[in-house]
Write an enzyme that holds these catalytic residues in place. Structure first.
Site, mmCIF file in Angstrom:
data_model
loop_
_atom_site.group_PDB
_atom_site.id
_atom_site.type_symbol
_atom_site.label_atom_id
_atom_site.label_comp_id
_atom_site.label_asym_id
_atom_site.label_seq_id
_atom_site.Cartn_x
_atom_site.Cartn_y
_atom_site.Cartn_z
ATOM 1 N N HIS A 82 0.848 -1.187 0.000
ATOM 2 C CA HIS A 82 0.000 0.000 0.000
ATOM 3 C C HIS A 82 0.882 1.235 0.000
ATOM 4 C CE1 HIS A 82 -4.290 1.056 0.482
ATOM 5 N NE2 HIS A 82 -3.809 2.219 0.883
ATOM 6 N N ASP A 161 -14.218 2.457 6.437
ATOM 7 C CA ASP A 161 -13.102 3.201 5.841
ATOM 8 C C ASP A 161 -13.566 3.917 4.576
ATOM 9 O OD1 ASP A 161 -10.329 4.051 5.391
ATOM 10 O OD2 ASP A 161 -10.445 2.711 3.671
ATOM 11 N N ARG A 168 -12.912 12.488 4.298
ATOM 12 C CA ARG A 168 -11.601 13.134 4.543
ATOM 13 C C ARG A 168 -11.096 13.815 3.289
ATOM 14 N NH1 ARG A 168 -7.955 8.609 5.834
ATOM 15 N NH2 ARG A 168 -6.314 10.155 5.811
ATOM 16 N N SER A 183 -6.783 3.862 8.423
ATOM 17 C CA SER A 183 -7.400 3.634 7.116
ATOM 18 C C SER A 183 -6.630 2.543 6.355
ATOM 19 C CB SER A 183 -7.388 4.957 6.332
ATOM 20 O OG SER A 183 -7.652 4.748 4.972
ATOM 21 N N LYS A 187 -7.711 -1.824 5.911
ATOM 22 C CA LYS A 187 -7.867 -2.472 4.598
ATOM 23 C C LYS A 187 -6.902 -3.654 4.465
ATOM 24 C CE LYS A 187 -7.592 1.426 1.991
ATOM 25 N NZ LYS A 187 -7.797 2.566 2.885
HETATM 26 N N1 URA Z 1 -4.230 5.444 1.675
HETATM 27 C C1 URA Z 1 -5.299 5.029 2.395
HETATM 28 O O1 URA Z 1 -5.850 3.975 2.133
HETATM 29 N N2 URA Z 1 -5.737 5.795 3.393
HETATM 30 C C2 URA Z 1 -5.154 6.957 3.720
HETATM 31 O O2 URA Z 1 -5.598 7.586 4.644
HETATM 32 C C3 URA Z 1 -4.034 7.377 2.972
HETATM 33 C C4 URA Z 1 -3.595 6.609 1.930
#
Ligand code: URA
Length: 409
Positions: A82, A161, A168, A183, A187
């Site tokens: 990620h 999320d 956000r 966040s 995931k």
């Molecule tokens: N990627 C995400 O999934 N969440 C965030 O808050 C920032 C980057």
């Protein structure tokens, strides 16, 4: 419990209990807490931060707002990756196919554009037909079949999320370390990989602007990972300049394809490095050997073919991807050396062109964006094309674009 008391408590920089956080966040998901109250709580959180326990609680609340994938049915080593968000960041579309070509499984939950940074889900959705919402059965099936699958948060996976992320994005609350940590980690935990590589982008074009904050965020994610028996591997990477040449949803897919087909440059180098670190950590091979194997699957076309298989498997037709109808040149108004390309200004320009959202629910224009034509250190003459803008309107964005380039004598 009262949502106003909870907002006031955060405003006064006091720690929230798990029950208070559940009341506020689950209430938002259910619709009993409206946008404006959640925006207020998020802003107070952004300003005052969260303790580690609060961050862990929010991660867990987000994770349990959906289901956790039963990974016992996944054949082979499952890994994940990620990025914390940057401008021109299309690495997932290159790293996923590389990793799957090496025989590992990468099933990824991702998000849409966040603030001035793009999101992989919007990029993939720019491919006509591409399905970004999968059921857990489809996710598992496709992961075993293709080795790489990527989808957005759904009613099954981290639905909380999804709604917080989208809010956000348009309320100036993206740059919060605990909100980013919860966040991302929710995931990652929902789909269950043991090894999670975090590309922690640092710089003006990232959500995290300096190394100190990046290290703080890295440590929080490592600690959260430990609580769930996961190995989080953070790698800090530069985001002062846009990554690669193309910025904008379909333009970024096209550049990812170019790299998979053999284009050299900083984007390819970064993807090789991140893939190698992930492969090396998860398979226990040394980093040099990992780099060789990663480079091989890029050079022999395996990763490229894997990308095509991945797109087709999720319903996409890569032949139909399109770009905006007007192509404008942005020309230099001075001579000199190109010293800097501001990732932040290019990211904001991409939003203004229509490639990102300024309000909740805004439709985005997948085909717009920017293609850089000059690189740092290039000798520039008046009239040289610094970049191209792809636009669907005839507005003049030249002045705004020029401000992103610093040219010195
Ligand atoms: N990627 C995400 O999934 N969440 C965030 O808050 C920032 C980057």
């Amino acid at each position: 419990m009262d949502i106003l008391d909870i907002i006031s408590k955060k405003k006064d920089n006091k720690e929230l209990s798990r029950e208070e956080m559940e009341f506020a966040y689950c209430g938002y998901l259910k619709g009993s807490v409206p946008d404006y109250q959640m925006s207020s709580l998020l802003m107070a959180t952004c300003i005052n931060g969260m303790s580690f326990d609060e961050t862990l609680d929010l991660t867990d609340i987000m994770l349990k707002s959906g289901k956790i994938l039963d990974t016992s049915e996944i054949k082979g080593v499952q890994v994940d990756k990620h990025s914390t968000g940057g401008v021109g960041d299309k690495t997932s579309m290159i790293i996923g196919p590389i990793i799957a070509s090496l025989g590992l499984k990468m099933g990824k939950l991702s998000g849409r554009g966040l603030g001035f940074t793009g999101g992989t889900i919007d990029k993939l959705e720019s491919i006509p037909g591409f399905r970004v919402a999968l059921t857990s059965e489809e996710f598992l099936h496709d992961l075993n079949k293709v080795g790489f699958v990527e989808c957005e948060q759904t009613p099954e996976f981290t639905p909380l999320d999804k709604v917080i992320y989208n809010l956000r994005s348009v309320t100036g609350t993206v740059e919060s370390i605990p909100l980013i940590a919860s966040s991302i980690m929710s995931k990652k935990l929902a789909v269950g990989a043991k090894y999670i590589l975090i590309d922690l982008k640092v710089g003006e074009g990232a959500l995290i602007k300096n190394k100190k904050d990046a290290v703080t965020l890295a440590n929080i994610m490592i600690e959260i990972g430990k609580r769930y028996d996961k190995t989080v591997v953070p790698v800090l990477t530069d985001m002062d300049m846009p990554l690669g040449d193309n910025i904008g949803n379909s333009l970024e897919v096209l550049e990812a394809l170019d790299v998979l087909k053999g284009k050299y440059g900083n984007l390819r180098d970064l993807c090789i490095e991140l893939s190698s670190v992930l492969y090396s950590k998860s398979m226990g091979v040394n980093l040099d050997a990992a780099r060789r194997e990663v480079t091989d699957v890029l050079d022999n076309g395996l990763a490229y073919r894997k990308f095509l298989e991945f797109v087709k498997n999720q319903g996409g037709d890569i032949e139909k991807i399109g770009v905006a109808k007007y192509l404008k040149q942005v020309k230099s108004d001075r001579d000199g050396i190109l010293k800097k390309i501001s990732a932040y200004k290019i990211g904001v320009l991409s939003v203004h062109l229509g490639g990102g959202r300024e309000k909740k629910g805004d439709a985005i224009n997948y085909g717009v964006g920017i293609v850089l034509n000059k690189h740092i250190g290039d000798d520039i003459k008046i009239g040289d094309v610094l970049c191209y803008t792809y636009q669907d309107d005839e507005k003049n964005y030249e002045k705004e674009a020029l401000e992103a380039f610093t040219i010195v004598k």
